[in-house]
Design an enzyme around this catalytic site. Structure first.
Site, PDB file in Angstrom:
ATOM      1  N   ASN A   1      -8.068  -9.754  -1.134  1.00 30.62           N
ATOM      2  CA  ASN A   1      -7.134  -9.036  -0.275  1.00 30.62           C
ATOM      3  C   ASN A   1      -7.248  -9.506   1.174  1.00 30.62           C
ATOM      4  O   ASN A   1      -8.353  -9.610   1.715  1.00 30.62           O
ATOM      5  CB  ASN A   1      -7.407  -7.535  -0.333  1.00 30.62           C
ATOM      6  CG  ASN A   1      -7.000  -6.915  -1.656  1.00 30.62           C
ATOM      7  OD1 ASN A   1      -6.685  -7.596  -2.614  1.00 30.62           O
ATOM      8  ND2 ASN A   1      -7.007  -5.595  -1.698  1.00 30.62           N
ATOM      9  N   VAL A   2      -6.105  -9.765   1.777  1.00 27.95           N
ATOM     10  CA  VAL A   2      -6.052 -10.133   3.191  1.00 27.95           C
ATOM     11  C   VAL A   2      -4.939  -9.315   3.832  1.00 27.95           C
ATOM     12  O   VAL A   2      -3.768  -9.466   3.473  1.00 27.95           O
ATOM     13  CB  VAL A   2      -5.776 -11.642   3.385  1.00 27.95           C
ATOM     14  CG1 VAL A   2      -5.817 -12.004   4.867  1.00 27.95           C
ATOM     15  CG2 VAL A   2      -6.773 -12.486   2.605  1.00 27.95           C
ATOM     16  N   ASP A   3      -5.303  -8.450   4.765  1.00 29.25           N
ATOM     17  CA  ASP A   3      -4.296  -7.613   5.417  1.00 29.25           C
ATOM     18  C   ASP A   3      -4.475  -7.600   6.931  1.00 29.25           C
ATOM     19  O   ASP A   3      -3.551  -7.905   7.688  1.00 29.25           O
ATOM     20  CB  ASP A   3      -4.358  -6.190   4.857  1.00 29.25           C
ATOM     21  CG  ASP A   3      -3.251  -5.287   5.406  1.00 29.25           C
ATOM     22  OD1 ASP A   3      -2.217  -5.816   5.855  1.00 29.25           O
ATOM     23  OD2 ASP A   3      -3.414  -4.058   5.382  1.00 29.25           O
ATOM     24  N   THR A   4      -5.674  -7.275   7.400  1.00 33.25           N
ATOM     25  CA  THR A   4      -5.909  -7.162   8.834  1.00 33.25           C
ATOM     26  C   THR A   4      -5.554  -8.460   9.556  1.00 33.25           C
ATOM     27  O   THR A   4      -4.873  -8.446  10.590  1.00 33.25           O
ATOM     28  CB  THR A   4      -7.381  -6.795   9.103  1.00 33.25           C
ATOM     29  OG1 THR A   4      -7.693  -5.596   8.393  1.00 33.25           O
ATOM     30  CG2 THR A   4      -7.624  -6.572  10.583  1.00 33.25           C
TER      31      THR A   4
ATOM     32  N   ASP B   1      -7.791   3.399  -6.792  1.00 33.94           N
ATOM     33  CA  ASP B   1      -9.037   3.415  -6.021  1.00 33.94           C
ATOM     34  C   ASP B   1      -9.600   4.828  -6.064  1.00 33.94           C
ATOM     35  O   ASP B   1      -9.279   5.674  -5.242  1.00 33.94           O
ATOM     36  CB  ASP B   1      -8.784   2.979  -4.581  1.00 33.94           C
ATOM     37  CG  ASP B   1     -10.063   2.970  -3.748  1.00 33.94           C
ATOM     38  OD1 ASP B   1     -11.127   3.346  -4.293  1.00 33.94           O
ATOM     39  OD2 ASP B   1     -10.000   2.603  -2.564  1.00 33.94           O
TER      40      ASP B   1
ATOM     41  N   SER C   1       0.842  -1.190   0.000  1.00 32.77           N
ATOM     42  CA  SER C   1       0.000   0.000   0.000  1.00 32.77           C
ATOM     43  C   SER C   1       0.880   1.245   0.000  1.00 32.77           C
ATOM     44  O   SER C   1       2.115   1.162   0.133  1.00 32.77           O
ATOM     45  CB  SER C   1      -0.898   0.008   1.238  1.00 32.77           C
ATOM     46  OG  SER C   1      -0.092   0.157   2.409  1.00 32.77           O
TER      47      SER C   1
ATOM     48  N   HIS D   1     -13.240  -2.918   5.061  1.00 27.91           N
ATOM     49  CA  HIS D   1     -11.881  -3.221   5.511  1.00 27.91           C
ATOM     50  C   HIS D   1     -11.867  -3.446   7.019  1.00 27.91           C
ATOM     51  O   HIS D   1     -12.555  -2.754   7.767  1.00 27.91           O
ATOM     52  CB  HIS D   1     -10.934  -2.063   5.177  1.00 27.91           C
ATOM     53  CG  HIS D   1     -10.631  -1.933   3.725  1.00 27.91           C
ATOM     54  ND1 HIS D   1     -10.868  -0.779   3.014  1.00 27.91           N
ATOM     55  CD2 HIS D   1     -10.122  -2.826   2.835  1.00 27.91           C
ATOM     56  CE1 HIS D   1     -10.501  -0.955   1.754  1.00 27.91           C
ATOM     57  NE2 HIS D   1     -10.050  -2.186   1.626  1.00 27.91           N
ATOM     58  N   GLY D   2     -11.061  -4.399   7.455  1.00 29.44           N
ATOM     59  CA  GLY D   2     -10.938  -4.680   8.882  1.00 29.44           C
ATOM     60  C   GLY D   2     -11.726  -5.917   9.269  1.00 29.44           C
ATOM     61  O   GLY D   2     -12.313  -6.615   8.431  1.00 29.44           O
TER      62      GLY D   2
ATOM     63  N   ASP E   1      -1.424  -1.423  -3.897  1.00 30.74           N
ATOM     64  CA  ASP E   1      -2.806  -1.399  -3.422  1.00 30.74           C
ATOM     65  C   ASP E   1      -3.332   0.026  -3.312  1.00 30.74           C
ATOM     66  O   ASP E   1      -2.566   0.976  -3.123  1.00 30.74           O
ATOM     67  CB  ASP E   1      -2.797  -2.076  -2.035  1.00 30.74           C
ATOM     68  CG  ASP E   1      -4.152  -2.584  -1.597  1.00 30.74           C
ATOM     69  OD1 ASP E   1      -5.053  -2.691  -2.442  1.00 30.74           O
ATOM     70  OD2 ASP E   1      -4.294  -2.899  -0.406  1.00 30.74           O
ATOM     71  N   HIS E   2      -4.634   0.195  -3.409  1.00 27.00           N
ATOM     72  CA  HIS E   2      -5.384   1.421  -3.101  1.00 27.00           C
ATOM     73  C   HIS E   2      -4.635   2.734  -3.317  1.00 27.00           C
ATOM     74  O   HIS E   2      -4.044   3.286  -2.393  1.00 27.00           O
ATOM     75  CB  HIS E   2      -5.876   1.387  -1.658  1.00 27.00           C
ATOM     76  CG  HIS E   2      -6.990   0.421  -1.434  1.00 27.00           C
ATOM     77  ND1 HIS E   2      -8.302   0.674  -1.792  1.00 27.00           N
ATOM     78  CD2 HIS E   2      -6.986  -0.820  -0.911  1.00 27.00           C
ATOM     79  CE1 HIS E   2      -9.052  -0.361  -1.486  1.00 27.00           C
ATOM     80  NE2 HIS E   2      -8.277  -1.292  -0.952  1.00 27.00           N
TER      81      HIS E   2
ATOM     82  N   GLU F   1      -8.681   2.475   4.719  1.00 28.53           N
ATOM     83  CA  GLU F   1      -7.484   1.818   4.200  1.00 28.53           C
ATOM     84  C   GLU F   1      -6.622   2.857   3.509  1.00 28.53           C
ATOM     85  O   GLU F   1      -7.056   3.505   2.549  1.00 28.53           O
ATOM     86  CB  GLU F   1      -7.860   0.715   3.193  1.00 28.53           C
ATOM     87  CG  GLU F   1      -6.687  -0.019   2.597  1.00 28.53           C
ATOM     88  CD  GLU F   1      -6.300  -1.272   3.364  1.00 28.53           C
ATOM     89  OE1 GLU F   1      -5.450  -2.031   2.886  1.00 28.53           O
ATOM     90  OE2 GLU F   1      -6.850  -1.477   4.471  1.00 28.53           O
TER      91      GLU F   1
ATOM     92  N   HIS G   1     -12.264  -7.211  -1.967  1.00 26.23           N
ATOM     93  CA  HIS G   1     -11.579  -6.384  -0.976  1.00 26.23           C
ATOM     94  C   HIS G   1     -12.213  -6.607   0.397  1.00 26.23           C
ATOM     95  O   HIS G   1     -13.366  -6.998   0.509  1.00 26.23           O
ATOM     96  CB  HIS G   1     -11.667  -4.905  -1.354  1.00 26.23           C
ATOM     97  CG  HIS G   1     -10.674  -4.506  -2.387  1.00 26.23           C
ATOM     98  ND1 HIS G   1     -10.114  -3.247  -2.439  1.00 26.23           N
ATOM     99  CD2 HIS G   1     -10.113  -5.192  -3.406  1.00 26.23           C
ATOM    100  CE1 HIS G   1      -9.267  -3.182  -3.442  1.00 26.23           C
ATOM    101  NE2 HIS G   1      -9.256  -4.345  -4.057  1.00 26.23           N
TER     102      HIS G   1
ATOM    103  N   SER H   1     -10.519  -9.999   5.128  1.00 20.99           N
ATOM    104  CA  SER H   1     -10.259 -10.452   6.501  1.00 20.99           C
ATOM    105  C   SER H   1     -11.565 -10.605   7.271  1.00 20.99           C
ATOM    106  O   SER H   1     -12.440  -9.741   7.200  1.00 20.99           O
ATOM    107  CB  SER H   1      -9.348  -9.457   7.228  1.00 20.99           C
ATOM    108  OG  SER H   1      -8.051  -9.461   6.689  1.00 20.99           O
TER     109      SER H   1
END
Length: 358
Positions: A286-289, A143, A61, A225-226, A108-109, A181, A264, A267
């Site tokens: 997408n997997v981040d959190t 984005d 990101s 997100h989250g 990303d974004h 994000e 998106h 998570s």
């Protein structure tokens, strides 16, 4: 036939990415996209992909790129984010083939206010293409979901016209992903705005397909997100099937699922939601959190378990003169975070059916 019969190990170009995504759709699996912020996290992701024998998407990101370069650098004009993204890309390019897996190297974004970051990365792609015949990155994401639809599509088309000759993929977002994000804060939007309409998807497809087939669409289907308590987020991955059917009808094509779709806010999603999304043509999630927390877990548990060995350089429960270097050496405790991150990436791959695909 496996993925390595379709694309090579190492970082892919846009054309190779399209072949990978076509193979994924045909074989009903998707590939997790894991955000990285350091060589440590990038290596852990590659290790997971190697061990589970699967392709992987590594992404940075704007904020993660700045962190990769170092928090001590100024980023007023996105200079740290640009150099950090380039550093991350060069690191992944250097080591990816050694892990023996295909890698989509993605950013990303990028919101409208962050376009100087995007422009800097395109310059790096162009310079790399001129020297080597292929770009530095596989893919970038715009984005512009905060902007009016017509402006969003027009800017994306303009940038795809720049990316296509460099063999770089474009991911765009139409509709809104809730939450926050890196530079895009949609925490207060009306829930109805979280669901993209089929007509919007067609407008995107119609405009971008005139330029290149190498693009994907992150369509809103209630994504946030989250990670949130169950019931707080109402995902409708079944809507993605309607988007596919609408575009297929407009094209008058016999080809099912003509779109490359992106999930998106993956998570915290249920296995059923993920399965339905993949069935409807999602090729990237997408997997981040979840992976951020996984990286912390290993380090946290090690520190808590070894706290009596980490209070000082010398002296521990085994004796006042016993050295503690083998406990506080970063290669020890950082590695614990890498291990737990690797396991979480493997879980994401399993959720998406991305196992033993090479």
């Amino acid at each position: 036939m496996g993925v390595l019969d379709v694309v090579p190990a190492g970082v892919l170009t846009a054309d190779e990415t399209r072949k990978l995504f076509e193979y994924a759709k045909a074989n009903k699996f998707a590939i997790p996209a894991i955000n990285v912020t350091s060589s440590s996290t990038a290596n852990a992701v590659l290790e997971a992909a190697r061990d589970i024998k699967s392709p992987i998407i590594i992404q940075a990101s704007q904020g993660g790129s700045a962190y990769y370069a170092g928090k001590g650098l100024s980023n007023g004009n996105q200079e740290a984010s640009i150099v950090g993204a380039i550093a991350a890309a060069k690191h992944v390019r250097t080591v990816a083939k050694s892990y023996g897996v295909p890698v989509v190297l993605h950013t990303d974004h990028c919101a409208k206010k962050l376009l100087p970051w995007f422009d800097g990365m395109i310059e790096a792609d162009a310079a790399h293409f001129k020297e080597h015949g292929f770009p530095l990155f596989s893919s970038h994401m715009l984005d512009l979901s905060e902007e009016p639809k017509a402006e969003n599509i027009a800017i994306c088309k303009k940038y795809l016209e720049k990316l296509a000759p460099l063999n770089v993929w474009l991911e765009m977002e139409i509709g809104i992903t809730g939450g926050e994000e890196d530079g895009v804060d949609n925490t207060g939007v009306d829930n109805a705005a979280l669901y993209t309409q089929p007509e919007d998807i067609w407008e995107v497809y119609e405009a971008l397909s005139q330029v290149s087939p190498n693009f994907s669409i992150a369509a809103g289907f209630g994504n946030v997100h989250g990670v949130y308590k169950p019931g707080n987020v109402k995902l409708r991955p079944d809507l993605l099937g309607k988007h596919q059917a609408h575009v297929q009808e407009k094209l008058g094509s016999s080809k099912e699922k003509p779109l490359f779709l992106v999930f998106h806010g993956g998570s915290g999603s249920t296995k059923e939601e993920i399965r339905t999304a993949v069935e409807n043509g999602v090729v990237k999630m997408n997997v981040d959190t979840d992976t951020q927390f996984a990286y912390l877990t290993g380090i946290r548990d090690f520190v808590q378990k070894k706290k009596d060995y980490l209070a000082s350089q010398v002296g521990n429960p085994e004796g006042a003169d016993k050295p503690n270097k083998k406990y506080y050496d970063p290669r020890v405790w950082v590695r614990e975070g890498e291990k737990t991150l690797t396991e979480r990436v493997k879980e994401a791959c399993r959720d998406l059916g991305n196992v033993d695909r090479l």
